[in-house]
Design an enzyme around this catalytic site. Structure first.
Site, PDB file in Angstrom:
ATOM      1  N   GLN A 134       1.558  10.475  14.549  1.00  0.00           N
ATOM      2  CA  GLN A 134       0.469  10.123  15.465  1.00  0.00           C
ATOM      3  C   GLN A 134      -0.040  11.345  16.238  1.00  0.00           C
ATOM      4  O   GLN A 134      -1.234  11.423  16.544  1.00  0.00           O
ATOM      5  CB  GLN A 134       0.965   9.045  16.434  1.00  0.00           C
ATOM      6  CG  GLN A 134      -0.133   8.224  17.094  1.00  0.00           C
ATOM      7  CD  GLN A 134      -0.652   7.078  16.230  1.00  0.00           C
ATOM      8  OE1 GLN A 134       0.150   6.383  15.611  1.00  0.00           O
ATOM      9  NE2 GLN A 134      -1.952   6.887  16.182  1.00  0.00           N
ATOM     10  N   LYS A 137      -2.533  13.024  13.844  1.00  0.00           N
ATOM     11  CA  LYS A 137      -3.647  12.106  13.574  1.00  0.00           C
ATOM     12  C   LYS A 137      -4.583  12.059  14.782  1.00  0.00           C
ATOM     13  O   LYS A 137      -5.800  12.180  14.655  1.00  0.00           O
ATOM     14  CB  LYS A 137      -3.074  10.715  13.295  1.00  0.00           C
ATOM     15  CG  LYS A 137      -4.105   9.667  12.957  1.00  0.00           C
ATOM     16  CD  LYS A 137      -3.569   8.240  13.102  1.00  0.00           C
ATOM     17  CE  LYS A 137      -2.323   8.013  12.270  1.00  0.00           C
ATOM     18  NZ  LYS A 137      -2.035   6.559  12.110  1.00  0.00           N
ATOM     19  N   SER A 191      -9.748   3.025  19.092  1.00  0.00           N
ATOM     20  CA  SER A 191      -8.947   2.737  20.288  1.00  0.00           C
ATOM     21  C   SER A 191      -9.365   3.674  21.426  1.00  0.00           C
ATOM     22  O   SER A 191      -9.511   3.246  22.573  1.00  0.00           O
ATOM     23  CB  SER A 191      -7.456   2.944  20.008  1.00  0.00           C
ATOM     24  OG  SER A 191      -6.888   1.791  19.437  1.00  0.00           O
ATOM     25  N   THR A 198      -9.616   0.527  11.233  1.00  0.00           N
ATOM     26  CA  THR A 198      -8.709   1.278  10.359  1.00  0.00           C
ATOM     27  C   THR A 198      -9.111   1.110   8.898  1.00  0.00           C
ATOM     28  O   THR A 198      -9.224   2.102   8.151  1.00  0.00           O
ATOM     29  CB  THR A 198      -7.244   0.846  10.579  1.00  0.00           C
ATOM     30  OG1 THR A 198      -6.977   0.816  11.978  1.00  0.00           O
ATOM     31  CG2 THR A 198      -6.296   1.789   9.887  1.00  0.00           C
ATOM     32  N   LYS A 211      -0.592   7.971  23.003  1.00  0.00           N
ATOM     33  CA  LYS A 211      -1.395   6.900  22.406  1.00  0.00           C
ATOM     34  C   LYS A 211      -0.821   6.558  21.050  1.00  0.00           C
ATOM     35  O   LYS A 211      -0.588   7.460  20.221  1.00  0.00           O
ATOM     36  CB  LYS A 211      -2.856   7.379  22.250  1.00  0.00           C
ATOM     37  CG  LYS A 211      -3.770   6.319  21.650  1.00  0.00           C
ATOM     38  CD  LYS A 211      -4.268   5.367  22.710  1.00  0.00           C
ATOM     39  CE  LYS A 211      -4.849   4.081  22.140  1.00  0.00           C
ATOM     40  NZ  LYS A 211      -3.824   3.018  21.939  1.00  0.00           N
ATOM     41  N   GLY A 268      -1.893  -2.087  18.605  1.00  0.00           N
ATOM     42  CA  GLY A 268      -1.205  -2.844  17.564  1.00  0.00           C
ATOM     43  C   GLY A 268      -0.718  -1.976  16.405  1.00  0.00           C
ATOM     44  O   GLY A 268      -1.038  -0.793  16.307  1.00  0.00           O
ATOM     45  N   ASP A 269       0.075  -2.581  15.562  1.00  0.00           N
ATOM     46  CA  ASP A 269       0.535  -2.005  14.283  1.00  0.00           C
ATOM     47  C   ASP A 269       1.097  -3.203  13.524  1.00  0.00           C
ATOM     48  O   ASP A 269       0.714  -4.346  13.831  1.00  0.00           O
ATOM     49  CB  ASP A 269       1.580  -0.901  14.526  1.00  0.00           C
ATOM     50  CG  ASP A 269       1.837  -0.042  13.277  1.00  0.00           C
ATOM     51  OD1 ASP A 269       1.088   0.912  13.042  1.00  0.00           O
ATOM     52  OD2 ASP A 269       2.788  -0.344  12.512  1.00  0.00           O
ATOM     53  N   ASN A 300      -4.114  -6.481   8.811  1.00  0.00           N
ATOM     54  CA  ASN A 300      -5.308  -5.975   9.487  1.00  0.00           C
ATOM     55  C   ASN A 300      -5.992  -4.847   8.703  1.00  0.00           C
ATOM     56  O   ASN A 300      -7.210  -4.877   8.489  1.00  0.00           O
ATOM     57  CB  ASN A 300      -4.915  -5.492  10.894  1.00  0.00           C
ATOM     58  CG  ASN A 300      -6.070  -4.819  11.592  1.00  0.00           C
ATOM     59  OD1 ASN A 300      -6.132  -3.592  11.660  1.00  0.00           O
ATOM     60  ND2 ASN A 300      -7.014  -5.598  12.080  1.00  0.00           N
ATOM     61  N   LYS A 312       4.438   6.080  20.023  1.00  0.00           N
ATOM     62  CA  LYS A 312       4.597   4.889  19.176  1.00  0.00           C
ATOM     63  C   LYS A 312       5.719   4.036  19.751  1.00  0.00           C
ATOM     64  O   LYS A 312       6.575   4.560  20.448  1.00  0.00           O
ATOM     65  CB  LYS A 312       4.969   5.293  17.732  1.00  0.00           C
ATOM     66  CG  LYS A 312       4.714   4.201  16.710  1.00  0.00           C
ATOM     67  CD  LYS A 312       3.293   4.245  16.219  1.00  0.00           C
ATOM     68  CE  LYS A 312       2.924   3.039  15.414  1.00  0.00           C
ATOM     69  NZ  LYS A 312       1.595   3.197  14.791  1.00  0.00           N
TER      70      LYS A 312
END
Ligand code: NDP
Ligand code: 2IT
Length: 458
Positions: A123, A126, A390, A222, A102, A177-178, A253, A138
């Site tokens: 990630q 996290k 998410s 976020t 993820k 997204g990122d 964002n 990622k």
């Protein structure tokens, strides 16, 4: 425990960390950002590696720092003038001990293997901290969405997905997204995935539009989550956002919703930026203006001063850290706060720093904050709210049911509180009270390492 024995274990753990770190550097030469992320995590794991020798015996660091898989591919597309363009696509499937891979997709010209691997590595820990069943991944491309037409974005996204679809799925790998990837890009990629698969697998992407399987509060998650986390940290010292002067970098964002929540909590956000420069508004940055300019009109932040003539625009985004503030929320990109910027923030009296972006502070900057007694909320804890919601979007897709905004937001707040509590407790347990870098790294690592041990040497 015998103190002598303990000291030997610490020395042994240090040596182990150093050896594996050197292997990572030699095996991945020139990947500066990846080395930096590995170093930050490895160094803070020394206390737990000293206490649990099994992690060393079973080669956990050697395994956790080598991605399960790294996919790179050609992304050809035709621009509006009819010219053939070629970009490079990436997906790193770093660790699946806790669940399907993820993590977001980044579209930015600076994207390369080092950037994708640093983000994928972060990630893992996290996602573990969120307490949800998600592994670490990622991806992205060196494609630059800036200045492209909707048609060009669509053609690129379709070409990207035509290759990536082979490697993703609701129980396998779930992108989101990122930087440079928002609802528009996710819509195009999801559409192409659906078309190729011949089935409606909503859970293959998160950050989808609300009308077709997206979660309420994902867009806000976020930025809100970062402010919720920093609020926990401030409250532990009897401080709060109320009346505080806040500087938020970026205007994408994460920044937009950090500005909104910090303002709702009584803070005065005096500045925000994009990669060209920053705006300073002594009356407080108007969230509605930034949201419309950036989310809807896709304009530059310099336009803000046209609508608010008392505000000022300064070219050069890095200069934003020279503005005196109580709370700094870097929400743009990696390494945007270096040692010099950190020293400037400290000299101007900053009390707390909360990382909305991934790895926005260099290792030297983090040292400056810690040495000056500044409250420091590291990215993998502070910005985990995005991926946490998410995972809530994935839950809703599996249930074929949607929660209301406040239900998701309440869950988000609870998750951020728990991440704070788990990180602060781990920091205390391993002898680094109040150090959220050590605490969050150990708390995130422990769960992944234990699952890896349970799964055998794979
Ligand atoms: P966006 O693309 O929405 O916004 C990015 C913002 O940062 C823009 O203002 C952009 O300015 C600025 N920026 C990007 N690259 C640079 C650069 N090299 N130098 C200076 N400014 C730059 O991205 P997000 O808000 O989604 O992401 C921001 C950060 O937060 C990233 O580090 C991302 O990894 C992290 N993050 C994002 C999450 C999410 O859910 N979206 C979750 C957790 C972390 P410009 O428009 O000029 O490029
Ligand atoms: O860095 C991140 O945590 C994100 N870009 C969000 C990832 C996600 O899967 O929501």
């Amino acid at each position: 425990m015998n103190p002598m024995y303990d000291e030997q274990n610490v020395a042994g753990a240090r040596k182990y960390v150093q050896e594996v770190y050197e292997t990572v550097v030699n095996r991945n030469p020139h990947e500066r950002e990846f080395h930096q992320a590995v170093k930050e995590i490895f160094d803070s794991l020394v206390p737990i590696l000293a206490k649990v020798p099994e992690y060393r015996q079973l080669g956990i660091l050697e395994r956790i720092s080598e991605p399960e898989r790294l996919i790179t591919f050609r992304v050809p597309w035709v621009d509006d003038s009819g010219k053939v363009q070629v970009n490079r696509g990436f997906r790193v499937q770093f660790n699946s001990a806790l669940g399907p891979y993820k993590g977001g997709l980044r579209f930015h010209p600076s994207v390369n293997a080092s950037i994708i691997k640093f983000l994928g590595f972060e990630q893992i820990f996290k996602n573990s901290l969120t307490g949800q069943s998600i592994g670490g991944g990622k991806g992205g491309s060196d494609f630059d969405p800036k200045g492209k037409s909707d048609g060009e974005i669509m053609r690129f996204a379709q070409s990207f997905m035509t290759e990536l679809y082979k490697y993703v799925g609701p129980d396998l790998d779930v992108p989101a997204g990122d930087i440079g990837v928002g609802a528009r890009e996710i819509g195009f990629m999801f559409g192409q995935y659906k078309r190729i698969r011949g089935g409606y697998e909503a859970g293959v992407f998160t950050g989808k539009g609300i009308g077709y399987g997206g979660s309420l509060a994902r867009k806000e998650a976020t930025g809100y989550g970062t402010v919720y986390f920093v609020d926990e940290m401030l409250q532990s010292k009897g401080l709060s956002f109320d009346g505080a002067k806040v500087v938020v970098s970026g205007s994408g964002n994460v920044a937009i919703y950090a500005i909104q929540k910090a303002t709702q909590f009584g803070g005065k956000v005096v500045a925000c930026s994009d990669s060209d420069g920053f705006v300073y508004d002594e009356h407080g940055i108007r969230f509605e203006t930034v949201q419309r300019l950036k989310e809807v009109e896709r304009k530059r932040i310099s336009e803000y001063v046209k609508e608010h003539p008392h505000a000022i625009y300064v070219e050069g985004c890095e200069k934003i850290w020279s503005i005196p503030c109580d709370i700094a929320l870097p929400c743009a990109t990696q390494n945007e706060i270096d040692e010099k910027a950190a020293k400037l923030l400290v000299a101007n009296g900053v009390k707390a720093v909360g990382e909305g972006a991934n790895m926005p502070s260099t290792l030297e900057a983090i040292d400056v904050f810690h040495n000056a007694g500044v409250l420091f909320a590291p990215a993998k804890a502070a910005n985990a709210g995005g991926v946490a919601v998410s995972a809530l979007e994935m839950s809703q897709n599996s249930m074929r049911f949607s929660w209301r905004f406040h239900e998701v937001d309440d869950k988000l707040r609870e998750i951020m509180k728990n991440i704070y509590k788990d990180s602060i407790q781990a920091a205390e347990e391993f002898g680094y009270p109040n150090n959220l870098v050590v605490g969050s790294n150990i708390a995130g690592f422990r769960k992944v390492a234990d699952a890896m041990i349970a799964h055998g040497i794979i």
